[in-house]
Enzyme design. Sequence first.
Site, PDB file in Angstrom:
ATOM      1  N   ALA A  78      18.611  -5.651  52.735  1.00  0.00           N
ATOM      2  CA  ALA A  78      18.887  -6.856  51.958  1.00  0.00           C
ATOM      3  C   ALA A  78      18.718  -6.497  50.485  1.00  0.00           C
ATOM      4  O   ALA A  78      18.077  -5.505  50.154  1.00  0.00           O
ATOM      5  CB  ALA A  78      17.886  -7.937  52.356  1.00  0.00           C
ATOM      6  N   GLY A  99      17.692  -4.719  56.490  1.00  0.00           N
ATOM      7  CA  GLY A  99      18.847  -5.535  56.876  1.00  0.00           C
ATOM      8  C   GLY A  99      20.068  -4.700  57.215  1.00  0.00           C
ATOM      9  O   GLY A  99      20.922  -5.141  57.992  1.00  0.00           O
ATOM     10  N   GLU A 128      19.568  -3.766  60.665  1.00  0.00           N
ATOM     11  CA  GLU A 128      19.680  -5.007  61.453  1.00  0.00           C
ATOM     12  C   GLU A 128      21.150  -5.369  61.655  1.00  0.00           C
ATOM     13  O   GLU A 128      21.558  -5.815  62.727  1.00  0.00           O
ATOM     14  CB  GLU A 128      18.934  -6.145  60.757  1.00  0.00           C
ATOM     15  CG  GLU A 128      17.416  -5.967  60.830  1.00  0.00           C
ATOM     16  CD  GLU A 128      16.676  -7.044  60.073  1.00  0.00           C
ATOM     17  OE1 GLU A 128      16.864  -7.138  58.846  1.00  0.00           O
ATOM     18  OE2 GLU A 128      15.915  -7.802  60.713  1.00  0.00           O
ATOM     19  N   GLU A 131      10.640  -2.717  56.067  1.00  0.00           N
ATOM     20  CA  GLU A 131      10.241  -3.958  55.399  1.00  0.00           C
ATOM     21  C   GLU A 131       8.748  -3.988  55.088  1.00  0.00           C
ATOM     22  O   GLU A 131       8.331  -4.514  54.056  1.00  0.00           O
ATOM     23  CB  GLU A 131      10.621  -5.172  56.273  1.00  0.00           C
ATOM     24  CG  GLU A 131      12.104  -5.544  56.225  1.00  0.00           C
ATOM     25  CD  GLU A 131      12.956  -4.779  57.223  1.00  0.00           C
ATOM     26  OE1 GLU A 131      12.498  -3.758  57.765  1.00  0.00           O
ATOM     27  OE2 GLU A 131      14.107  -5.209  57.456  1.00  0.00           O
TER      28      GLU A 131
HETATM   29  C1  3H9 Z   1      15.227  -6.234  54.070  1.00  0.00           C
HETATM   30  O1  3H9 Z   1      16.235  -5.645  54.309  1.00  0.00           O
HETATM   31  C2  3H9 Z   1      14.846  -7.540  54.684  1.00  0.00           C
HETATM   32  C3  3H9 Z   1      15.635  -7.873  55.906  1.00  0.00           C
HETATM   33  O2  3H9 Z   1      14.940  -7.502  57.086  1.00  0.00           O
HETATM   34  C4  3H9 Z   1      15.807  -9.368  56.041  1.00  0.00           C
HETATM   35  C5  3H9 Z   1      16.580 -10.071  55.018  1.00  0.00           C
HETATM   36  C6  3H9 Z   1      16.804 -11.523  55.322  1.00  0.00           C
HETATM   37  N1  3H9 Z   1      17.949  -3.887  47.037  1.00  0.00           N
HETATM   38  O3  3H9 Z   1      15.464   4.499  45.377  1.00  0.00           O
HETATM   39  P1  3H9 Z   1      16.585   4.874  44.501  1.00  0.00           P
HETATM   40  C7  3H9 Z   1      18.151   0.198  43.938  1.00  0.00           C
HETATM   41  S1  3H9 Z   1      14.124  -5.650  52.893  1.00  0.00           S
HETATM   42  C8  3H9 Z   1      18.208  -3.816  45.732  1.00  0.00           C
HETATM   43  O4  3H9 Z   1      16.277   5.359  43.142  1.00  0.00           O
HETATM   44  P2  3H9 Z   1      17.262   7.025  46.287  1.00  0.00           P
HETATM   45  C9  3H9 Z   1      16.939   0.811  43.260  1.00  0.00           C
HETATM   46  O5  3H9 Z   1      16.148  -0.176  42.650  1.00  0.00           O
HETATM   47  C10 3H9 Z   1      14.886  -4.196  52.279  1.00  0.00           C
HETATM   48  N2  3H9 Z   1      18.199  -2.658  45.033  1.00  0.00           N
HETATM   49  O6  3H9 Z   1      17.584   5.902  45.212  1.00  0.00           O
HETATM   50  C11 3H9 Z   1      17.614   1.727  42.266  1.00  0.00           C
HETATM   51  O7  3H9 Z   1      18.033   0.949  41.170  1.00  0.00           O
HETATM   52  P3  3H9 Z   1      17.982   1.536  39.669  1.00  0.00           P
HETATM   53  C12 3H9 Z   1      14.726  -3.050  53.190  1.00  0.00           C
HETATM   54  C13 3H9 Z   1      17.928  -1.548  45.702  1.00  0.00           C
HETATM   55  O8  3H9 Z   1      18.539   7.689  46.568  1.00  0.00           O
HETATM   56  C14 3H9 Z   1      18.850   2.216  43.012  1.00  0.00           C
HETATM   57  O9  3H9 Z   1      19.068   1.268  44.049  1.00  0.00           O
HETATM   58  N3  3H9 Z   1      15.249  -1.851  52.573  1.00  0.00           N
HETATM   59  C15 3H9 Z   1      17.635  -1.558  47.067  1.00  0.00           C
HETATM   60  O10 3H9 Z   1      16.091   7.819  45.853  1.00  0.00           O
HETATM   61  C16 3H9 Z   1      18.691   3.575  43.631  1.00  0.00           C
HETATM   62  O11 3H9 Z   1      17.505   3.583  44.416  1.00  0.00           O
HETATM   63  C17 3H9 Z   1      14.462  -1.053  51.852  1.00  0.00           C
HETATM   64  O12 3H9 Z   1      13.285  -1.274  51.693  1.00  0.00           O
HETATM   65  C18 3H9 Z   1      17.666  -2.796  47.743  1.00  0.00           C
HETATM   66  N4  3H9 Z   1      17.417  -2.890  49.062  1.00  0.00           N
HETATM   67  O13 3H9 Z   1      16.778   6.227  47.573  1.00  0.00           O
HETATM   68  C19 3H9 Z   1      15.140   0.151  51.261  1.00  0.00           C
HETATM   69  N5  3H9 Z   1      17.369  -0.279  47.461  1.00  0.00           N
HETATM   70  O14 3H9 Z   1      18.929   2.704  39.700  1.00  0.00           O
HETATM   71  C20 3H9 Z   1      14.708   0.358  49.825  1.00  0.00           C
HETATM   72  C21 3H9 Z   1      17.521   0.478  46.375  1.00  0.00           C
HETATM   73  O15 3H9 Z   1      18.394   0.388  38.853  1.00  0.00           O
HETATM   74  N6  3H9 Z   1      15.402   1.459  49.205  1.00  0.00           N
HETATM   75  N7  3H9 Z   1      17.844  -0.270  45.307  1.00  0.00           N
HETATM   76  O16 3H9 Z   1      16.545   1.963  39.503  1.00  0.00           O
HETATM   77  C22 3H9 Z   1      15.069   2.746  49.405  1.00  0.00           C
HETATM   78  O17 3H9 Z   1      14.217   3.084  50.186  1.00  0.00           O
HETATM   79  C23 3H9 Z   1      15.781   3.769  48.567  1.00  0.00           C
HETATM   80  O18 3H9 Z   1      16.335   3.121  47.460  1.00  0.00           O
HETATM   81  C24 3H9 Z   1      16.904   4.545  49.293  1.00  0.00           C
HETATM   82  C25 3H9 Z   1      17.685   5.426  48.263  1.00  0.00           C
HETATM   83  C26 3H9 Z   1      16.277   5.454  50.345  1.00  0.00           C
HETATM   84  C27 3H9 Z   1      17.891   3.617  49.935  1.00  0.00           C
END
Ligand code: 3H9
Length: 654
Positions: free
Chosen positions: A66, A105, A108, A128
């Site tokens: 999400a 998400g 999911e 999450e």
């Molecule tokens: C969820 O899904 C809840 C659901 O169950 C229910 C919903 C109803 N959203 O980390 P990076 C941005 S909770 C918005 O440097 P990498 C991040 O801020 C979510 N932005 O890259 C950054 O921005 P900036 C569950 C996001 O290659 C840019 O993307 N998911 C999100 O080292 C690059 O990120 C997670 O917890 C997001 N979800 O790593 C996953 N994710 O360039 C969280 C990233 O402006 N994300 N951004 O600083 C990660 O673990 C890592 O970002 C990922 C990539 C492994 C994907």
Amino acid sequence: MTETERNPVVCEVVDQVALLRVDAPPVNALSHVVRSGLADALAKAHGAGVTAAVILCEGRTFFAGADIREFGKPPKSPVLGELLQQIEASTIPVVAAMHGNPLGGGLELAMACHYRIALQGTQMGLPEVNLGLMPGAGGTQRLPRLVGLEEAAQIMLSGQPVSAQHALEIGLVDRVCETELPAQALAFAQELDAPRPTGLRAMPVFDDQPDLLSRLHAMVQKKYRGLAAQASVLECLEVTQSLPIDEALKEERQRFLQLVQGPQSSALRYQFFAERQAGRAPQDAHVGEIRSTAVVGAGTMGSGIAISLIDAGFPVHLLEIDGDALRRGLQRIDDHYRRVVDGGYQTAAAATAARGRLTGTTRYTDLADSDLVIEAAFEDLEVKRTIFTALDEHCKASALLASNTSYLDIDALGRITSRPTQVLGLHFFSPAERMKLLEVIRTGATSDAALATALAFARKIGKLPVTVGVCYGFAANRTYAAYNREVQNLLLEGAGIEQVDAAMREFGMAMGPCAVTDLTGIDIGVMARRAQANRPDDPRYFAVSDALYNAGLLGRKSGEGFYCYGNTRGASTQAQALIDSTAQGLGITRRAMDADTIVGRLLRAIQNEAEHAIAEGIVERESDIDIIWCNGYGFPRHLGGPMYQRSLSSEGVT
Ligand code: 3H9
């Protein structure tokens, strides 16, 4: 979707299969515009007479979850759960074609599809809990139906991703392909003749696995004590066991929404963005390539740094002044690999490959081609000056020269070289092979390109970089010294050793400060302060450490420090007597102290020192201090950090 928003979803029909391609950089987060784009595209696909649909993403990853930036804002329809129900109810089979990091998400959504295919190398999970949340779009219901309760609980409670291969083994994906995901997914979709109702499989029940629930409860109590998200995941699994899926999904959503509004999730989301901001490179700076590296000094720190580098795939020359010191260092590294392989933390093949990237040397000429050299020698400016002079002479002109010093003036080191713009600090924390935090210290002369290169390198070796400026102790040790100084004041003013440690542990710190000092050794701080040029002229200044040091109470290494480590355990009566007499000598009136006072004063000590460091331009933002404390000193992430705590109290929240 508003008129100004670009629709990130494109639908094309290939051989009677609808390909729904999503392009929402950087990570295809499931923002409102993506959700509505997908809902529309899926509806259109149904009208186009296709036999199946494939959902895939452009760029580096399938949906990474999400959109975290939308949390806390009023939800906009279709919310993720609604979109997933639309997918699940589709009358044509829908295939999720995954690559990169399908997370939260994103996974999911894939589980609501009827089939899943993943590219080799994909890492998927429900992380999450790392944001203080639980899956809120069906994850708690669909994952156990696919992989069973135990595996599902493990994935959701740990927040750790699983590989495509493992996902295939446990039934989370149907197929793994080596290359050409879109073509493979298309071919897979063409083979299908009917949707498979994944969401409607029977939910496995705890009654069939008598001891599983109690094991999970024990795990939540012990490993995740005090963490609302993990507790909520388990409660949700338990209470939804006998509910029809629609009601179970409502129950899950309620819990998710409660967590989103809770203090732990706010703090953890703040941490998520702060971590990404802390190591951001100057805009438009050129990032140089680091292919070969060297570490000077094969002591505990140097060996740990070398391990971090070779584990991450970099070839390393490890330099020591003589063959004996080098042999000891290489032995230490071999011992490390033996331990991690024996303990099952690394495969023998990976350890052998890493070790194969390491070459020991006693000759500076072997460092001539290194792109980055990290000096990790004895903490003495003269020793480091000699090393930097030799490095400057032997290393190629483009090489970056970094020092792992914890306190010393890196500007001075830069000045003795012919390349001060390429000199900086890389301050690793101990044990360097495990600790994620890395202070990247920019001198007055370090160029943007050198800094950007070092930051990119830090990420490549799996570290969490925070950029800071040069001052005694930089940001981490400087604020930690302020914390420790206040611990000593509290002890002199009447707080007990165990009382201080218990108060901080109860607050959430991984260890109490006195126990930490015993672990690192009281002599370390004393020596560092003795070498300090501008030592404050205050008789209280670390008077307790000096008294313990003079009495030979050095901590664990001598068998006694603040605590005893021999047959008798607990706070040392000798240390307490030394504290009492020091306080008396300084004319301090001692008084009883409560836990709130202890915690409040210790937090304020950090916050005040951080304020000074920010005012002096050593630290750019408050959140950098929080990253340092949460990743370097065991401050609980779910409390956000010392500066975050202060922002809460100034808002009147705590
Ligand atoms: C969820 O899904 C809840 C659901 O169950 C229910 C919903 C109803 N959203 O980390 P990076 C941005 S909770 C918005 O440097 P990498 C991040 O801020 C979510 N932005 O890259 C950054 O921005 P900036 C569950 C996001 O290659 C840019 O993307 N998911 C999100 O080292 C690059 O990120 C997670 O917890 C997001 N979800 O790593 C996953 N994710 O360039 C969280 C990233 O402006 N994300 N951004 O600083 C990660 O673990 C890592 O970002 C990922 C990539 C492994 C994907």
